[in-house]
Design a protein around this motif. Sequence first.
Motif, short mmCIF file in Angstrom:
data_model
loop_
_atom_site.label_atom_id
_atom_site.label_comp_id
_atom_site.label_asym_id
_atom_site.label_seq_id
_atom_site.Cartn_x
_atom_site.Cartn_y
_atom_site.Cartn_z
N GLU A 50 0.81 -1.23 0.00
CA GLU A 50 0.00 0.00 0.00
C GLU A 50 0.84 1.28 0.00
OE1 GLU A 50 0.46 -1.51 4.22
OE2 GLU A 50 -0.15 -2.41 2.35
N HIS A 51 2.16 1.16 -0.07
CA HIS A 51 3.03 2.35 -0.10
C HIS A 51 2.75 3.13 -1.38
CE1 HIS A 51 6.57 4.89 -0.14
NE2 HIS A 51 6.80 4.52 1.12
N PRO A 52 2.68 4.46 -1.31
CA PRO A 52 2.38 5.27 -2.50
C PRO A 52 3.36 5.06 -3.65
CG PRO A 52 2.27 6.62 -0.52
CD PRO A 52 2.79 5.28 -0.10
N VAL A 53 4.61 4.80 -3.38
CA VAL A 53 5.59 4.58 -4.44
C VAL A 53 5.29 3.30 -5.21
CG1 VAL A 53 8.03 4.10 -4.90
CG2 VAL A 53 7.41 5.95 -3.37
N ASP A 61 2.52 -0.92 -15.46
CA ASP A 61 2.90 -2.32 -15.63
C ASP A 61 1.83 -3.22 -15.01
OD1 ASP A 61 4.05 -4.85 -15.67
OD2 ASP A 61 6.05 -4.10 -15.16
N PRO A 62 0.80 -3.58 -15.78
CA PRO A 62 -0.31 -4.36 -15.25
C PRO A 62 0.12 -5.72 -14.68
CG PRO A 62 -0.78 -3.65 -17.50
CD PRO A 62 0.62 -3.23 -17.18
N ASP A 63 1.15 -6.34 -15.28
CA ASP A 63 1.62 -7.63 -14.76
C ASP A 63 2.22 -7.48 -13.37
OD1 ASP A 63 0.81 -8.97 -17.04
OD2 ASP A 63 2.76 -8.73 -18.02
N LEU A 64 3.03 -6.45 -13.19
CA LEU A 64 3.63 -6.20 -11.88
C LEU A 64 2.56 -5.85 -10.86
CD1 LEU A 64 6.15 -6.02 -10.14
CD2 LEU A 64 6.44 -3.66 -10.93
N ARG A 65 1.58 -5.03 -11.27
CA ARG A 65 0.48 -4.68 -10.37
C ARG A 65 -0.28 -5.92 -9.94
NH1 ARG A 65 -0.30 -1.06 -6.79
NH2 ARG A 65 -1.06 -2.78 -5.58
N ALA A 66 -0.50 -6.85 -10.86
CA ALA A 66 -1.20 -8.10 -10.54
C ALA A 66 -0.41 -8.92 -9.53
CB ALA A 66 -1.45 -8.90 -11.80
N LYS A 67 0.92 -8.96 -9.68
CA LYS A 67 1.75 -9.69 -8.72
C LYS A 67 1.70 -9.06 -7.33
CE LYS A 67 5.00 -11.77 -11.92
NZ LYS A 67 6.40 -11.90 -12.32
N VAL A 68 1.74 -7.74 -7.28
CA VAL A 68 1.65 -7.05 -5.99
C VAL A 68 0.29 -7.33 -5.35
CG1 VAL A 68 1.52 -4.77 -4.88
CG2 VAL A 68 3.30 -5.24 -6.57
N ASP A 69 -0.77 -7.27 -6.13
CA ASP A 69 -2.11 -7.55 -5.60
C ASP A 69 -2.22 -8.99 -5.12
OD1 ASP A 69 -2.87 -4.95 -6.12
OD2 ASP A 69 -3.85 -5.44 -8.02
N GLN A 70 -1.63 -9.91 -5.88
CA GLN A 70 -1.65 -11.32 -5.48
C GLN A 70 -0.89 -11.51 -4.17
OE1 GLN A 70 0.32 -13.88 -8.28
NE2 GLN A 70 -0.04 -15.73 -7.09
N PHE A 71 0.27 -10.89 -4.04
CA PHE A 71 1.03 -10.98 -2.80
C PHE A 71 0.24 -10.39 -1.64
CE2 PHE A 71 3.75 -8.98 0.34
CZ PHE A 71 4.49 -10.07 0.77
N ASP A 72 -0.37 -9.24 -1.88
CA ASP A 72 -1.13 -8.56 -0.83
C ASP A 72 -2.29 -9.43 -0.35
OD1 ASP A 72 -1.73 -6.51 0.92
OD2 ASP A 72 -2.92 -5.39 -0.53
N ARG A 73 -3.00 -10.04 -1.28
CA ARG A 73 -4.10 -10.95 -0.89
C ARG A 73 -3.58 -12.14 -0.11
NH1 ARG A 73 -5.68 -9.86 -6.09
NH2 ARG A 73 -4.86 -11.84 -6.82
N GLY A 74 -2.47 -12.72 -0.56
CA GLY A 74 -1.89 -13.87 0.12
C GLY A 74 -1.41 -13.53 1.52
N ALA A 75 -0.81 -12.35 1.66
CA ALA A 75 -0.29 -11.94 2.96
C ALA A 75 -1.43 -11.73 3.96
CB ALA A 75 0.53 -10.66 2.82
N THR A 76 -2.56 -11.21 3.50
CA THR A 76 -3.68 -11.00 4.41
C THR A 76 -4.35 -12.31 4.80
OG1 THR A 76 -5.22 -10.60 2.58
CG2 THR A 76 -4.16 -8.67 3.56
N GLN A 77 -4.08 -13.36 4.01
CA GLN A 77 -4.64 -14.68 4.32
C GLN A 77 -3.62 -15.58 5.02
OE1 GLN A 77 -5.99 -16.10 0.51
NE2 GLN A 77 -7.59 -14.57 0.36
N GLY A 78 -2.47 -15.01 5.37
CA GLY A 78 -1.46 -15.77 6.11
C GLY A 78 -0.47 -16.51 5.25
N GLN A 79 -0.52 -16.32 3.93
CA GLN A 79 0.45 -16.96 3.04
C GLN A 79 1.60 -16.00 2.82
OE1 GLN A 79 -1.91 -17.65 -0.41
NE2 GLN A 79 -3.22 -19.12 0.60
N ARG A 80 2.82 -16.50 2.80
CA ARG A 80 3.99 -15.62 2.72
C ARG A 80 4.81 -15.78 1.46
NH1 ARG A 80 2.83 -11.82 6.24
NH2 ARG A 80 2.29 -12.70 8.23
N SER A 81 4.28 -16.36 0.41
CA SER A 81 5.06 -16.51 -0.81
C SER A 81 4.29 -15.96 -2.00
CB SER A 81 5.42 -17.97 -1.02
OG SER A 81 4.25 -18.72 -1.25
N TRP A 82 5.00 -15.74 -3.10
CA TRP A 82 4.39 -15.25 -4.33
C TRP A 82 3.68 -16.38 -4.94
CZ3 TRP A 82 4.67 -10.29 -6.43
CH2 TRP A 82 5.43 -9.40 -5.69
#
Length: 82
Positions: A50-53, A61-82
């Motif tokens: 969620e950092h502004p940068v 870069d839609p692919d990178l944004r998708a990876k960040v969103d995927q990581f963010d969803r996983g982290a909120t569910q207790g998963q720690r990997s990409w």
Amino acid sequence: MQRNWIAAVEARFVDFDLGGTVGPAGSTVTVFTTRVDTIYGATSVQLAPEHPVVADITANDPDLRAKVDQFDRGATQGQRSW
């Protein structure tokens, strides 16, 4: 509490240049460190999704944004990997 420490801590804010203007969030990332003497050994800076940068970096870069969103969803569910 600090009076019992061996040495007083000198904390600093350090700016890392991102190599040019990235977007509305600016062109630097500011970090806080209590070990400014070791800052030259820094090899990376991690940013929260969620950092502004992060929004600036992933804006074109839609692919990178998708990876960040995927990581963010996983982290909120207790998963720690990409």
